[in-house]
Design an enzyme around this catalytic site. Structure first.
Site, short mmCIF file in Angstrom:
data_model
loop_
_atom_site.label_atom_id
_atom_site.label_comp_id
_atom_site.label_asym_id
_atom_site.label_seq_id
_atom_site.Cartn_x
_atom_site.Cartn_y
_atom_site.Cartn_z
N ASP A 177 0.83 -1.21 0.00
CA ASP A 177 0.00 0.00 0.00
C ASP A 177 0.86 1.26 0.00
OD1 ASP A 177 0.98 -0.30 2.56
OD2 ASP A 177 -0.96 -0.51 3.53
N ASN B 219 -7.03 -0.72 14.31
CA ASN B 219 -8.47 -0.88 14.03
C ASN B 219 -8.72 -2.20 13.29
OD1 ASN B 219 -7.32 -0.37 11.61
ND2 ASN B 219 -8.57 1.41 11.08
N HIS C 208 -7.12 -3.19 10.57
CA HIS C 208 -6.91 -3.16 9.12
C HIS C 208 -5.70 -3.99 8.70
CE1 HIS C 208 -4.14 0.70 9.06
NE2 HIS C 208 -3.47 -0.37 9.42
N GLU D 33 -9.70 -1.02 5.38
CA GLU D 33 -10.19 -0.46 6.63
C GLU D 33 -11.50 -1.14 7.07
OE1 GLU D 33 -7.87 1.18 7.91
OE2 GLU D 33 -7.89 3.30 7.38
C1 F6R Z 1 1.69 -0.58 6.15
C2 F6R Z 1 0.40 -1.29 6.29
C3 F6R Z 1 -0.37 -1.18 7.54
C4 F6R Z 1 0.44 -1.70 8.75
C5 F6R Z 1 -0.39 -1.66 10.04
C6 F6R Z 1 0.46 -2.03 11.23
O1 F6R Z 1 2.20 -0.78 4.87
O2 F6R Z 1 -0.02 -1.95 5.39
O3 F6R Z 1 -1.56 -1.89 7.42
O4 F6R Z 1 0.85 -3.01 8.48
O5 F6R Z 1 -0.92 -0.39 10.24
O6 F6R Z 1 1.49 -1.11 11.38
P1 F6R Z 1 2.74 -1.41 12.31
O7 F6R Z 1 3.38 -2.65 11.80
O8 F6R Z 1 3.63 -0.21 12.14
O9 F6R Z 1 2.21 -1.57 13.69
#
Ligand code: F6R
Length: 242
Positions: free
Chosen positions: A67, A136, A138, A143
């Protein structure tokens, strides 16, 4: 779905790096997808170390980024592209024809989605995905409320994502939209690894593993993947079964 619990993030990341090594040894032209952020960072570093040490052929492997923040340039520290470049492309000398990542600054996001889907299809689908889980629930920028049937798409960011996302940047950013692979990519990927560490992830990990599969909590989709692995450390696992 298989849940594996590790003593700490170092052990977890080492396991993930070994899995990635095995994948590339078995299939040097594998298409690998990475999330950026904190969860896969150490695994990426250990993978690079091992690949260099063991002289693994990385000239054939293909990479897609999960993403990107819309409006954020690849040169901005904190963008997903910047992470991938720093973690993987530069240290392994990965060439531009080996990877495809979303350009968050393009004026044609729909085209960027089409091109990503084409790249994945042309390379025979994703072999292995490494993803994280947001506060959340995701995955990528899929989302809460996500449609499980989507390929690449643009999405308005949830308030939690926009707030938590500030941590990756050196200055305050306007984070309104994300561009992301969809859950059709995830469900069709040969293998998916969801990584989570630390006690702050304990609640979302519990819900992903023990909650109902529902679009209100996107990571619950992992329960539907026949080759899905949830790799967590003891702190992130602390609420399981309670
Ligand atoms: C980032 C992504 C997000 C993260 C998620 C967890 O490319 O796809 O979905 O994987 O927000 O973030 P961290 O690993 O920083 O806790």
């Amino acid at each position: 779905m298989v849940v594996k619990i590790f003593k700490d993030n170092e052990t977890l990341s080492n396991y993930m790096a070994d899995e990635l090594m095995q994948q590339l040894i078995a299939k040097p032209d594998s298409l690998i997808c990475f999330a950026s952020g904190n969860s896969p960072k150490r695994a990426a570093a250990l993978f690079v170390e091992k690949a260099i040490e063991k002289n693994i052929d990385t000239t054939q492997f293909k990479f897609v980024g999960l993403d990107e923040w819309v409006g954020v340039a690849s040169t901005t520290k904190g963008s997903c592209h910047h992470d991938f470049k720093e973690w993987i492309f530069d240290p392994l000398g990965i060439q531009p024809n080996q990877y495809h990542v979303f350009d968050g600054t393009t004026s044609d996001l729909a085209k960027a989605c089409r091109e990503m889907d084409e790249f994945i299809a042309q390379n025979g689908g994703i072999d292995l995905m490494i993803v994280g889980i947001g506060m959340n629930g995701h995955i990528g920028f899929n989302e809460p409320g996500v449609d499980f049937n989507q390929l690449s798409h643009v999405v308005p960011l949830d308030e939690i994502t926009a707030t938590v996302g500030q941590q990756y940047f050196e200055q305050s950013m306007e984070l309104k939209y994300g561009i992301t692979l969809g859950f059709q990519h995830l469900l069709h990927s040969q293998k998916v690894y969801l990584l989570a560490n630390s006690s702050k992830k304990a609640e979302v990990v519990k819900r992903a593993i023990e909650g109902e599969v529902d679009r209100s909590f996107p990571a619950s989709i992992m329960q539907q993947h026949t080759n899905g692995f949830i790799l967590i450390d003891e702190a992130a696992a602390s609420l399981l079964g309670s």
